[in-house]
Design a protein around this motif. Structure first.
Motif, short mmCIF file in Angstrom:
data_model
loop_
_atom_site.label_atom_id
_atom_site.label_comp_id
_atom_site.label_asym_id
_atom_site.label_seq_id
_atom_site.Cartn_x
_atom_site.Cartn_y
_atom_site.Cartn_z
N ARG A 200 0.83 -1.20 0.00
CA ARG A 200 0.00 0.00 0.00
C ARG A 200 0.87 1.25 0.00
NH1 ARG A 200 -3.06 -3.08 3.64
NH2 ARG A 200 -2.28 -1.93 5.46
N GLU A 201 1.97 1.23 0.74
CA GLU A 201 2.84 2.39 0.78
C GLU A 201 3.49 2.64 -0.57
OE1 GLU A 201 6.56 4.27 3.35
OE2 GLU A 201 5.65 2.38 3.95
N ARG A 202 3.89 1.57 -1.26
CA ARG A 202 4.46 1.75 -2.60
C ARG A 202 3.44 2.39 -3.55
NH1 ARG A 202 6.96 -3.45 -1.85
NH2 ARG A 202 5.22 -4.39 -2.97
N LEU A 203 2.20 1.94 -3.45
CA LEU A 203 1.16 2.51 -4.30
C LEU A 203 0.98 4.00 -4.03
CD1 LEU A 203 -1.73 -0.13 -4.46
CD2 LEU A 203 -0.43 0.80 -6.36
N VAL A 204 0.92 4.37 -2.76
CA VAL A 204 0.71 5.78 -2.42
C VAL A 204 1.91 6.61 -2.86
CG1 VAL A 204 0.34 7.42 -0.55
CG2 VAL A 204 -0.83 5.22 -0.51
N ARG A 205 3.12 6.11 -2.67
CA ARG A 205 4.30 6.85 -3.11
C ARG A 205 4.25 7.10 -4.62
NH1 ARG A 205 9.38 6.90 -0.37
NH2 ARG A 205 9.18 6.38 1.83
N TYR A 206 3.81 6.11 -5.37
CA TYR A 206 3.71 6.28 -6.82
C TYR A 206 2.67 7.34 -7.17
CZ TYR A 206 2.35 5.32 -11.64
OH TYR A 206 2.03 5.45 -12.97
N MET A 207 1.52 7.29 -6.51
CA MET A 207 0.45 8.23 -6.84
C MET A 207 0.78 9.65 -6.40
SD MET A 207 -3.08 6.06 -6.22
CE MET A 207 -2.75 5.69 -4.50
N ALA A 208 1.58 9.79 -5.35
CA ALA A 208 1.90 11.11 -4.81
C ALA A 208 3.18 11.69 -5.39
CB ALA A 208 2.01 11.02 -3.29
N ARG A 209 3.77 11.04 -6.39
CA ARG A 209 5.06 11.50 -6.91
C ARG A 209 4.93 12.87 -7.56
NH1 ARG A 209 2.72 8.50 -10.81
NH2 ARG A 209 3.16 8.97 -13.01
N PRO A 210 6.00 13.67 -7.54
CA PRO A 210 5.97 14.98 -8.19
C PRO A 210 6.09 14.86 -9.70
CG PRO A 210 8.13 14.59 -7.25
CD PRO A 210 7.27 13.43 -6.83
N ALA A 211 5.93 15.99 -10.38
CA ALA A 211 5.95 15.99 -11.84
C ALA A 211 7.33 15.70 -12.40
CB ALA A 211 5.46 17.34 -12.37
N LEU A 212 8.38 16.01 -11.65
CA LEU A 212 9.72 15.96 -12.22
C LEU A 212 10.73 15.54 -11.16
CD1 LEU A 212 11.29 16.65 -14.85
CD2 LEU A 212 11.66 18.93 -13.90
N ALA A 213 11.65 14.67 -11.56
CA ALA A 213 12.78 14.30 -10.71
C ALA A 213 14.03 15.01 -11.25
CB ALA A 213 12.99 12.79 -10.71
N LEU A 214 14.73 15.70 -10.39
CA LEU A 214 15.89 16.49 -10.83
C LEU A 214 16.95 15.64 -11.51
CD1 LEU A 214 16.32 19.00 -7.87
CD2 LEU A 214 15.25 19.39 -10.09
N ARG A 215 17.06 14.37 -11.09
CA ARG A 215 18.10 13.52 -11.69
C ARG A 215 17.82 13.21 -13.15
NH1 ARG A 215 15.14 10.18 -8.30
NH2 ARG A 215 14.05 8.44 -9.29
N ARG A 216 16.60 13.48 -13.62
CA ARG A 216 16.28 13.23 -15.02
C ARG A 216 16.40 14.48 -15.87
NH1 ARG A 216 12.08 9.74 -13.00
NH2 ARG A 216 10.41 11.11 -13.72
N LEU A 217 16.93 15.55 -15.28
CA LEU A 217 17.16 16.80 -16.02
C LEU A 217 18.64 16.96 -16.32
CD1 LEU A 217 15.01 19.56 -14.27
CD2 LEU A 217 14.58 18.44 -16.46
N SER A 218 18.94 17.48 -17.50
CA SER A 218 20.33 17.79 -17.85
C SER A 218 20.34 18.98 -18.81
CB SER A 218 21.03 16.58 -18.47
OG SER A 218 20.37 16.16 -19.66
N TRP A 219 21.50 19.61 -18.94
CA TRP A 219 21.67 20.77 -19.81
C TRP A 219 22.64 20.40 -20.92
CZ3 TRP A 219 19.48 25.42 -20.48
CH2 TRP A 219 20.17 26.40 -21.21
N GLU A 220 22.20 20.54 -22.17
CA GLU A 220 23.03 20.13 -23.30
C GLU A 220 22.75 21.02 -24.50
OE1 GLU A 220 23.57 16.17 -26.11
OE2 GLU A 220 23.02 15.91 -24.01
N ASP A 221 23.81 21.63 -25.03
CA ASP A 221 23.70 22.46 -26.25
C ASP A 221 22.65 23.55 -26.10
OD1 ASP A 221 25.65 20.89 -27.46
OD2 ASP A 221 24.16 19.49 -28.26
N GLY A 222 22.60 24.18 -24.94
CA GLY A 222 21.68 25.29 -24.72
C GLY A 222 20.23 24.87 -24.54
N GLN A 223 19.97 23.59 -24.32
CA GLN A 223 18.60 23.12 -24.13
C GLN A 223 18.51 22.27 -22.86
OE1 GLN A 223 17.69 21.16 -27.95
NE2 GLN A 223 16.36 22.90 -28.41
N VAL A 224 17.30 22.22 -22.33
CA VAL A 224 17.02 21.36 -21.18
C VAL A 224 16.57 20.00 -21.70
CG1 VAL A 224 15.64 21.04 -19.10
CG2 VAL A 224 16.33 23.35 -19.80
N ARG A 225 17.25 18.96 -21.28
CA ARG A 225 16.88 17.60 -21.70
C ARG A 225 16.16 16.90 -20.54
NH1 ARG A 225 19.14 16.30 -26.51
NH2 ARG A 225 18.34 14.18 -26.26
#
Length: 264
Positions: A200-225
């Protein structure tokens, strides 16, 4: 996210089998719900109604009662505004006997026919709800629609050839727990068993997750990936966005003041 999950598991959710329902809506309804809290309230009531009716039907307990904890998610993997609802529901109803004691009646396993009936009932109810809301507002219903359309198109030209059009993607695999009707979809294949607090806790964590995880952001050639958690069906696993488009998409995800993202 972690504190919300712990509180729900420890103090709110019953120690009964639970099922996650994911409700999505046809465009332009997702953006309209994100910007019109009064309409969102009515659609959430429609969701609660059709789920409870289905559970009563399957348990054959016309007086049985069910509850939902719903999380509003208004984002896609590439940060476009797309409101959809994740609801955690006991897989049955609570019934009060003649002695005043409450006991849980588990529903028979959900079938594809059951799920299809739910999505068709939901589509009918929401269509009526939107029509009544529109008639009540009259000309005011059109206020802001141009802005909504503009927000919905933010950065579309920047994805173009990278993402591919939906019609070019391979057809989705037919899944046992998925039902669709006129653009409304319900997925209900994720469950947690009785006594499975960790599940149940795993389910709630999934449903309550934010829109974006910082680790999936990077900067390349003047653009946000943005790297996706999982590749899209066409194999795309990341997209580049100009900085201004990235900021505009973040801004489009800000809900109106006073809108709670967790509903009971």
């Amino acid at each position: 996210m972690a504190s919300t999950a712990a509180n729900l598991v420890d103090h709110v959710l019953p120690n009964q089998p639970m099922r996650q329902y994911v409700f999505t809506f046809p465009q332009p309804l997702p953006r309209l719900l994100a910007w019109r809290p009064e309409l969102l309230e009515r659609v959430l009531a429609d969701i609660a109604h059709v789920v409870q009716i289905d559970l009563r039907r399957r348990t054959r307990e016309p007086e049985g009662r069910a509850g939902l904890v719903s999380f509003l998610q208004n984002f896609t993997g590439d940060l476009r505004c797309f409101l959809h609802v994740h609801s955690l529901v006991p897989d049955g109803v609570f019934v009060e006997d003649d002695g005043g004691e409450v006991h849980f009646v588990r529903a028979p396993i959900l079938t594809q026919a059951d799920l299809q009936r739910v999505v068709e009932e939901l589509a009918r109810r929401v269509a009526r709800t939107v029509q009544r809301w529109h008639r009540k507002l009259g000309d005011k219903a059109h206020l802001g629609e141009d802005l909504l359309d503009e927000l919905g198109r933010l950065g579309e030209e920047q994805i173009g050839a990278t993402a591919g059009h939906r019609r070019d993607r391979p057809a989705a695999r037919q899944r046992r727990w998925l039902a669709e009707h006129h653009g409304f979809t319900i997925h209900a294949g994720v469950t947690a068993n009785r006594g499975d607090a960790r599940g149940r806790e795993r389910l709630v964590r999934y449903m309550a997750r934010p829109a974006l995880a910082l680790r999936r952001l990077s900067w390349e050639d003047g653009q946000v990936r943005i790297d996706f958690k999982q590749p899209w069906r066409n194999g795309v696993s990341t997209i580049p966005l100009p900085p201004e488009t990235f900021v505009l998409r973040l801004a489009s995800l800000v809900m109106p003041a006073g809108v709670n993202l967790v509903r009971y």
